[in-house]
Scaffold this motif. Structure first.
Motif, PDB file in Angstrom:
ATOM      1  N   ILE A  91       0.866  -1.188   0.000  1.00  0.00           N
ATOM      2  CA  ILE A  91       0.000   0.000   0.000  1.00  0.00           C
ATOM      3  C   ILE A  91       0.898   1.233   0.000  1.00  0.00           C
ATOM      4  O   ILE A  91       1.616   1.475   0.972  1.00  0.00           O
ATOM      5  CB  ILE A  91      -0.925   0.011   1.226  1.00  0.00           C
ATOM      6  N   ASP A 134      -6.494   8.519  -7.826  1.00  0.00           N
ATOM      7  CA  ASP A 134      -6.223   7.153  -7.354  1.00  0.00           C
ATOM      8  C   ASP A 134      -5.874   7.161  -5.861  1.00  0.00           C
ATOM      9  O   ASP A 134      -6.324   6.312  -5.089  1.00  0.00           O
ATOM     10  CB  ASP A 134      -5.067   6.564  -8.169  1.00  0.00           C
ATOM     11  N   LYS A 177      -8.227   5.544  -2.739  1.00  0.00           N
ATOM     12  CA  LYS A 177      -7.712   4.471  -1.882  1.00  0.00           C
ATOM     13  C   LYS A 177      -7.536   4.910  -0.430  1.00  0.00           C
ATOM     14  O   LYS A 177      -6.908   4.219   0.364  1.00  0.00           O
ATOM     15  CB  LYS A 177      -6.399   3.944  -2.453  1.00  0.00           C
TER      16      LYS A 177
END
Length: 561
Positions: free
Chosen positions: A422, A450, A454
């Motif tokens: 991540i 993006d 997330k």
């Protein structure tokens, strides 16, 4: 969501059915409950509503972990295994108490208490741990010293030396005799917290006050404390007095003194101690060699350190991960990327896992030497060796790829990293900055989307990079729009935000919009301008026109209220 509600098949967004067919009106009165059955917790909210005028008069919230069913026959070993697997501390405690109070045929013993107390200590949950220790003392269960060694050690790691001392003092309250083992653990905890004088004081009184006879490990700990205090002369006196105390110094003792000389920068003294180890017929271990090498490296005597490492190899002593780290870092400092890479390869071949900071230093020295491709190969090699590069390593390589103008390669590496990890805000920021510097604002915008999707929240540095990118592209008005979004999200600008935006507006011939920026930053009821930011405005706004003065006076009046 609106499209899905408007027509059948209008949206691909998946939603659960709701059986609540009426929305609140705001006039509700009475006691209402909201229940949430989560995966690990049962949450209950109780609210007392009193109509539209008083709204919520009172509310209470509780969150309780579920207690899983326990087997009919519960052995001590099985209970300990269950407790070790349980990650939720609250649930682990509830299981502990439930098993002791309600499970037929089961009662806690020293082992179950020790397992639970150790779990709490390692998690730094000291308040419930102390409660459990009080329960243990009242239970009159026969205890062992290992329990107190665990607690003292964890108090030391948590920077709570007073609690460590208190635990040592009350060992006898549990019917346990203190030994040199718990005493040594206490001394080590005090050294961790730089209480060097206290170590010496306790050592002098250990026989009279605690009935403890020190051993060679105790002396080694005392010597370590004295060396860290830079009292090398007293440390050597303790070394000389050890035979009179019935103790024989060992390699660790001499290595500690050697480290004291190295810390002072006295490499001649350190070499004499090292030679004395050899004269006694002892074989120095990897730690001894590493301490000496580190001393030479800190003095800039890399060749001497290399010679020590060669001697180490000739004497059949294998380097450990610390040895490799010391030498690789020294080679990086001297910009010797080839030697650093060779040692890192050896380290990986021997199954050692290099630290993140060490890999970053190797990547930096490779890229500074123009060997970006080799740095990329190192990143891939770490993956092959199951040493997954973390955010710091990946960010370092992305930074250098962008700096060398290889933004596409940086994006590919980012995508590869994202498959197994991540990305952090640091990694996103590094790539966004590279894209903005290259003028690839559309790609930077996609990466921003993006990132937000997330759940990674942009910070002031992220916004600054976008503002800088748009200003460089002659789109300073977009920079103002970003500032507006920044303020709405309550991400407060700094002086660099304003400096970038003001310079961009000036280059675009939109100097009058600087006043708009000033008004935006002071019209939200909060003081968003610190002293440095005010200086930016005063320095840059003053020469625009006379129209800035009434605006500035109004702003200063509003912010002063």
């Amino acid at each position: 969501m609106h499209a899905g509600l408007a027509s059948e098949g209008g949206s691909h967004l998946k939603m659960l059915l709701s059986y609540v067919n009426n929305l609140p009106t705001g006039d509700e009165c009475g006691l209402f409950y909201a229940l949430d059955l989560g995966g690990t917790n049962f949450r209950v909210l109780r609210v007392q509503l009193e109509g539209n005028e008083r709204r919520v008069a009172k509310q209470e919230f509780t969150e309780t972990p579920f207690i899983l069913p326990t087997p009919d026959i519960l052995s001590t070993l099985r209970f300990q295994a269950e407790e070790m697997l349980q990650q939720n501390l609250d649930l682990a405690l509830q299981i502990f108490h439930h098993a002791g109070n309600f499970h037929p045929g089961f009662s806690h013993n020293y082992d179950t208490y020790h397992a639970m107390i150790e779990k709490l200590a390692r998690a730094r949950a000291f308040d419930p741990m102390e409660t459990l220790m009080s329960d243990l003392r009242r239970s009159k269960i026969k205890c062992g010293e290992n329990l107190f060694v665990t607690v003292i050690r964890n108090y030391g790691i948590a920077s709570r030396p007073k609690s460590a001392i208190r635990t040592f003092v009350r060992v006898r309250d549990f019917g346990v005799d203190r030994s040199v083992r718990s005493f040594n653990t206490l001394l080590n905890a005090l050294i961790q917290n730089k209480k060097f004088d206290l170590v010496h004081l306790l050592f002098k009184n250990c026989r009279d006050k605690f009935g403890i006879i020190p051993n060679v490990f105790t002396c080694n700990i005392l010597i370590k404390a004295l060396c860290k205090k830079n009292d090398l002369e007293r440390a050597i006196r303790v070394l000389d007095e050890m035979p009179a105390m019935g103790m024989v110094a060992n390699v660790v003792t001499y290595t500690t003194v050697l480290g004291g000389y190295c810390w002072r920068g006295d490499m001649e003294g350190a070499k004499k101690v090292f030679d004395e180890i050899l004269d006694r017929g002892w074989v120095p271990d990897a730690t001894t060699y590493t301490v000496l090498m580190d001393g030479y490296c800190k003095q800039g005597r890399l060749m001497d350190a290399v010679k020590v490492m060669d001697d180490m190899e000739e004497n059949g002593v294998d380097a450990n991960d610390v040895t490799y780290g010391v030498m690789i870092e020294a080679f990086c400092k001297e910009k010797k990327c080839g030697e650093a890479m060779n040692l890192l390869d050896d380290m990986l071949e021997k199954k050692y896992v290099p630290s993140s900071s060490l890999c970053c230093k190797v990547i930096d020295v490779l890229c500074e030497g123009g060997k970006v491709e080799e740095a990329c190969n190192l990143w891939k090699k770490l993956l092959r060796k199951n040493c997954t590069p973390d955010n710091a390593i990946s960010s370092a390589l992305i930074y250098w790829l962008c700096k060398k103008g290889k933004v596409r390669e940086a994006r590919k590496l980012f995508d590869e990293f994202e498959k197994g990890s991540i990305p952090s805000i640091l990694t996103y920021n590094t790539l966004i900055e590279g894209m903005c510097e290259k003028g690839e604002l559309q790609e930077a915008g996609r990466l921003w989307d993006d990132m937000v999707e997330k759940g990674c929240v942009p910070n002031v540095f992220t916004y600054n990079m976008l503002i800088n990118g748009f200003c460089k592209a002659g789109k300073a008005s977009e920079g103002i729009r970003i500032l507006e979004e920044m303020l709405e999200k309550e991400c407060y600008p700094n002086k660099f935000t304003y400096l970038l935006l003001i310079e961009g507006l000036r280059r675009s011939g939109k100097e009058e919009d600087v006043l708009k920026v000033l008004e935006m930053s002071t019209s939200r009821g909060k003081q968003l301008l610190d002293v440095d930011s005010w200086e930016v405005f005063v320095t840059n706004v003053g020469g625009i026109s006379e129209s800035w003065k009434p605006v500035l006076e109004s702003v200063m009046t509003n912010t002063a209220i």
